[in-house]
Design an enzyme around this catalytic site. Structure first.
Site, mmCIF file in Angstrom:
data_model
loop_
_atom_site.group_PDB
_atom_site.id
_atom_site.type_symbol
_atom_site.label_atom_id
_atom_site.label_comp_id
_atom_site.label_asym_id
_atom_site.label_seq_id
_atom_site.Cartn_x
_atom_site.Cartn_y
_atom_site.Cartn_z
ATOM 1 N N GLU A 44 0.875 -1.462 0.262
ATOM 2 C CA GLU A 44 -0.140 -0.355 0.087
ATOM 3 C C GLU A 44 0.849 1.010 -0.104
ATOM 4 O O GLU A 44 1.473 1.315 0.919
ATOM 5 C CB GLU A 44 -0.822 -0.213 1.298
ATOM 6 N N LYS A 113 -9.258 2.734 -2.041
ATOM 7 C CA LYS A 113 -8.889 1.978 -1.022
ATOM 8 C C LYS A 113 -11.210 2.792 -0.285
ATOM 9 O O LYS A 113 -11.259 4.419 -0.649
ATOM 10 C CB LYS A 113 -8.929 3.119 -0.133
ATOM 11 N N CYS A 149 -6.156 -2.885 2.293
ATOM 12 C CA CYS A 149 -5.820 -2.565 4.021
ATOM 13 C C CYS A 149 -7.204 -2.670 4.620
ATOM 14 O O CYS A 149 -7.593 -3.901 4.707
ATOM 15 C CB CYS A 149 -4.652 -1.352 4.460
#
Length: 552
Positions: A44, A113, A149
């Site tokens: 990430e 994200k 994540c």
């Protein structure tokens, strides 16, 4: 239909802001891997490093990011591995935390994200805007779900990917280490697999960045939640994994490396954090006050393991209250580590300051806390002078228990550029010393064998700022103190709830009062690695001025 694929998991340690350096590292790895890899994956926000905080708000920074992404994409026209890379991007004026898929000389897809964490050390909602729920991306003929994540910590994103045809979940992460994180992380990943019946590839970054340290420990789970691949922790590693499709299910070939025990992981996290903070900030080494006590001995060992003996200087600065035993222990601990040891007496300095202050109204009084703090601040002054002279950064040596109750001197033993054990409870300090005396991982730069003298570990802790002083003169035993503090700091329990756990009401009230009254000290303390579930600083934010008095 493609039935096999080779993926390189690049568990790397990017440097925040060093975009060109991070790209150069990636390109070298890709070149070394050759033609036998279909996809290379990095963590990430790898391109910029993580966390980037307000650096990402600069237009010149984002322009550099965009240019480097486009250059990377262009390079993939060579037909070698496709690249999956985390990077920020600006989308119609909004900043997104994104994953780019680069292949055939172009950016073939971008996913953003969706779940932005906003608790503890994370405040991504302040910087980024959430991406929309999206389906999988076809890469080399296979549909990959690409959550980032936090996206896997709730059901929503994986459910969407499953329903839109994803065959494999490939999650890039920058998930910081803490003592309990490994178990939490695995539990979450297993839950997502059991819900979706899809295998998951979990890639995490590694290394220290300011107050965060990342453990890597990347892994893969099969469609039943069984561990099939495990990368090392606290080390950069590039691992090729092989996937084959059998009976419409993707199978990941077993490749499991051993990871650290809990105490070993805690020690390694401190070593990695010190190493990366010192070297990435360009310091030529570190200097610390070596008192003959357990905290400074542990910090010296951590620094030596991180940087090597030649980059660590230890200074004993005795006062008239320093015991002969401490003098011997400081010298012996330094000798066992093989670090440079110096000896600077502070008695003359104490006398000079006493003389200067004698004529000041109100200070011509019997000796007390003022004189004790003068000793500590003289030591801080000398360490900073050595730092200025040689460029070595001062390491503060206080532990979390001391910082919690203010058992440390502002501008004295709290001074320094980095506080290596600031988030380590005193009870864990003892455990770490015992562990290090029996263990030395191959990557550590310090010596083998016992590096912390046994007497340093077993003798009663003391600041030695007055005759026959012991920490327990003003504090409970450390097992009791830490037990109360953990419930106050990490669990946020009320005093009554803590007493119900078997603690003495007077001890609980006293510790709560000391914790509250020391907030201003901690606010001015040096940064240090977060290793517990709630570290002081941006992880635990309390007002400096508060009328809340739960100890009355």
């Amino acid at each position: 239909m493609k039935n096999n694929i080779n993926i390189a998991l690049a568990q790397l340690n990017p440097k925040v802001g060093d975009i060109k350096g991070n790209v150069s590292k990636l390109l070298k790895i890709r070149k070394d891997l050759g033609t036998n890899i279909d996809i290379i994956v990095v963590p990430e926000l790898y391109l910029t490093g993580y966390p980037i905080d307000d650096l990402v708000l600069r237009n010149d920074f984002l322009e550099l990011v965009e240019n480097e992404i486009n250059k990377l994409a262009k390079l993939t026209e060579d037909g070698n591995a496709a690249i999956i890379i985390g990077s920020p991007r600006k989308d119609e004026g909004l900043l997104k935390n994104s994953v780019f898929v680069l292949d055939d000389g172009k950016i073939i897809s971008v996913r953003d994200k969706h779940v932005l964490p906003n608790t503890g050390v994370f405040d991504e909602q302040r910087i980024f805007s959430a991406g929309s729920l999206s389906g999988p991306v076809k890469i080399r003929g296979i549909l990959f779900g690409l959550p980032i994540c936090e996206d896997i910590w709730t059901e929503t994103v994986i459910e969407c990917l499953y329903e839109t045809g994803a065959e494999i979940i490939l999650s890039i992460n920058a998930s910081p280490y803490s003592i309990k994180k490994s178990d939490q992380r695995m539990s979450v990943a297993v839950s997502r697999v059991l819900e979706s019946k899809l295998p998951i590839i979990y890639l995490n970054r590694v290394g220290g960045q300011d107050e965060l340290v990342f453990d890597g420990a990347s892994f893969c789970l099969n469609e039943k939640g069984k561990l099939t691949v495990q990368l090392k922790d606290f080390e950069e590693q590039v691992l090729k994994i092989e996937l084959n499709k059998t009976e419409n299910l993707w199978k990941i070939k077993d490749n499991i490396h051993k990871i650290s025990s809990k105490t070993e992981a805690l020690y390694k996290s401190l070593v990695v954090s010190v190493r990366d903070y010192v070297l990435n900030n360009g310091f030529p080494g570190v200097v610390l006050g070596m008192s003959g006590g357990i905290d400074s001995a542990l910090v010296a060992a951590i620094a030596t393991d991180a940087l090597g003996p030649n980059l660590v200087k230890a200074v004993m600065m005795p006062s008239p209250y320093t015991s002969e035993e401490s003098l011997e222990d400081a010298k012996l601990a330094s000798s066992k580590l093989g670090i440079e040891y110096s000896y600077l007496e502070i008695e003359n300095g104490m006398n000079t300051i006493d003389k200067i202050l004698t004529g000041f109204n109100g200070l011509n009084m019997p000796p007390g806390i003022t004189e004790e703090n003068i000793q500590s601040r003289l030591r801080g002054l000398l360490l900073m002078a050595i730092s200025n002279r040689y460029g070595f950064m001062v390491l503060a040596t206080g532990n979390k228990s001391e910082y919690a109750v203010g058992y440390a001197t502002l501008y004295g033993d709290m001074c320094g550029g980095f506080a290596a054990i600031k988030d380590v409870w005193k009870t864990d300090v003892f455990n770490l010393c015992k562990w290090r005396n029996k263990n030395k991982p191959i990557e550590f730069l310090g010596p083998d064998g016992m590096v912390i003298p046994e007497r340093v570990i077993t003798k009663p802790p003391s600041a030695e700022l007055r005759e026959d002083q012991k920490d327990t003169d003003s504090l409970p035993e450390y097992d009791i103190l830490d037990g109360i503090l953990k419930k106050l700091v990490e669990d946020n329990l009320s005093l009554n709830e803590i007493v119900d756990n078997g603690y003495n009401i007077d001890d609980v009230k006293k510790i709560s009062m000391l914790l509250s009254r020391s907030e201003y000290k901690r606010f001015q303390s040096a940064p240090g690695p977060k290793v517990t579930e709630k570290a002081f600083g941006r992880d635990r934010r309390y007002p400096l001025t508060s009328g809340f008095r739960n100890w009355n």
